[in-house]
Motif scaffolding. Structure first.
Motif, PDB file in Angstrom:
ATOM      1  N   UNK A 259       0.826  -1.208   0.000  1.00 31.78           N
ATOM      2  CA  UNK A 259       0.000   0.000   0.000  1.00 31.78           C
ATOM      3  C   UNK A 259       0.864   1.263   0.000  1.00 31.78           C
ATOM      4  N   UNK A 260       1.907   1.252   0.818  1.00 27.56           N
ATOM      5  CA  UNK A 260       2.790   2.415   0.887  1.00 27.56           C
ATOM      6  C   UNK A 260       3.543   2.600  -0.430  1.00 27.56           C
ATOM      7  N   UNK A 261       3.990   1.498  -1.035  1.00 27.09           N
ATOM      8  CA  UNK A 261       4.700   1.579  -2.306  1.00 27.09           C
ATOM      9  C   UNK A 261       3.802   2.171  -3.385  1.00 27.09           C
ATOM     10  N   UNK A 262       2.561   1.713  -3.455  1.00 26.48           N
ATOM     11  CA  UNK A 262       1.638   2.229  -4.465  1.00 26.48           C
ATOM     12  C   UNK A 262       1.316   3.703  -4.219  1.00 26.48           C
ATOM     13  N   UNK A 263       1.156   4.104  -2.959  1.00 28.55           N
ATOM     14  CA  UNK A 263       0.872   5.503  -2.641  1.00 28.55           C
ATOM     15  C   UNK A 263       2.045   6.395  -3.037  1.00 28.55           C
ATOM     16  N   UNK A 264       3.249   5.971  -2.707  1.00 30.19           N
ATOM     17  CA  UNK A 264       4.434   6.753  -3.052  1.00 30.19           C
ATOM     18  C   UNK A 264       4.655   6.802  -4.563  1.00 30.19           C
ATOM     19  N   UNK A 265       4.342   5.702  -5.255  1.00 32.56           N
ATOM     20  CA  UNK A 265       4.485   5.673  -6.710  1.00 32.56           C
ATOM     21  C   UNK A 265       3.496   6.632  -7.361  1.00 32.56           C
ATOM     22  N   UNK A 266       2.277   6.699  -6.824  1.00 30.76           N
ATOM     23  CA  UNK A 266       1.297   7.642  -7.361  1.00 30.76           C
ATOM     24  C   UNK A 266       1.707   9.081  -7.089  1.00 30.76           C
TER      25      UNK A 266
ATOM     26  N   UNK B 284       8.047   9.194 -11.297  1.00 31.78           N
ATOM     27  CA  UNK B 284       9.320   9.196 -12.010  1.00 31.78           C
ATOM     28  C   UNK B 284      10.433   8.478 -11.246  1.00 31.78           C
ATOM     29  N   UNK B 285      10.335   8.417  -9.938  1.00 31.06           N
ATOM     30  CA  UNK B 285      11.394   7.769  -9.150  1.00 31.06           C
ATOM     31  C   UNK B 285      11.448   6.259  -9.420  1.00 31.06           C
ATOM     32  N   UNK B 286      10.338   5.519  -9.340  1.00 30.24           N
ATOM     33  CA  UNK B 286      10.425   4.093  -9.674  1.00 30.24           C
ATOM     34  C   UNK B 286      10.825   3.857 -11.130  1.00 30.24           C
TER      35      UNK B 286
ATOM     36  N   UNK C 212      10.154  15.679  -6.771  1.00 33.32           N
ATOM     37  CA  UNK C 212       8.978  15.190  -6.039  1.00 33.32           C
ATOM     38  C   UNK C 212       8.901  15.747  -4.631  1.00 33.32           C
ATOM     39  N   UNK C 213      10.063  15.853  -3.980  1.00 34.26           N
ATOM     40  CA  UNK C 213      10.090  16.438  -2.634  1.00 34.26           C
ATOM     41  C   UNK C 213       9.696  17.911  -2.673  1.00 34.26           C
ATOM     42  N   UNK C 214      10.154  18.624  -3.697  1.00 35.16           N
ATOM     43  CA  UNK C 214       9.815  20.036  -3.822  1.00 35.16           C
ATOM     44  C   UNK C 214       8.319  20.222  -4.075  1.00 35.16           C
TER      45      UNK C 214
END
Length: 93
Positions: free
Chosen positions: A24-31, A35-37, A83-85
């Protein structure tokens, strides 16, 4: 001013948060930052192809792939910073 005792404090119920699993966390972060994955996958593919070229003795192709790997890692790092910005800008609004 009222001379009586203060009213009793009632506990405020805390919100119930469900446990977030790895998937769940991986999918949330990917959404949030796709571009990172993509950059990580690109880096892995270039690295693998470079190592295969090295093993086969094709030094020119191996060197080219190692340089491409550095570029892919740079892209991944730039995507991470971007992404952090964007996340920081969203949290300010």
């Amino acid at each position: 001013m009222a001379a009586g005792p203060p009213p009793p404090l009632e506990p405020v119920p805390l919100p119930v948060l469900r446990e977030e699993g790895f998937g769940d966390k991986f999918m949330r972060k990917t959404r949030e930052n796709p571009l990172v994955p993509l950059g990580c996958l690109c880096t892995l593919c270039v690295l693998t192809y470079g190592l295969i070229s090295f093993k086969r003795g094709n030094m020119r192709q191996s060197q080219l792939m190692m340089r491409a790997r550095v570029l892919a890692q740079g892209f991944t790092f730039a995507a991470l910073l971007g992404g952090m910005a964007v996340t920081a800008m969203k949290s300010r609004k």
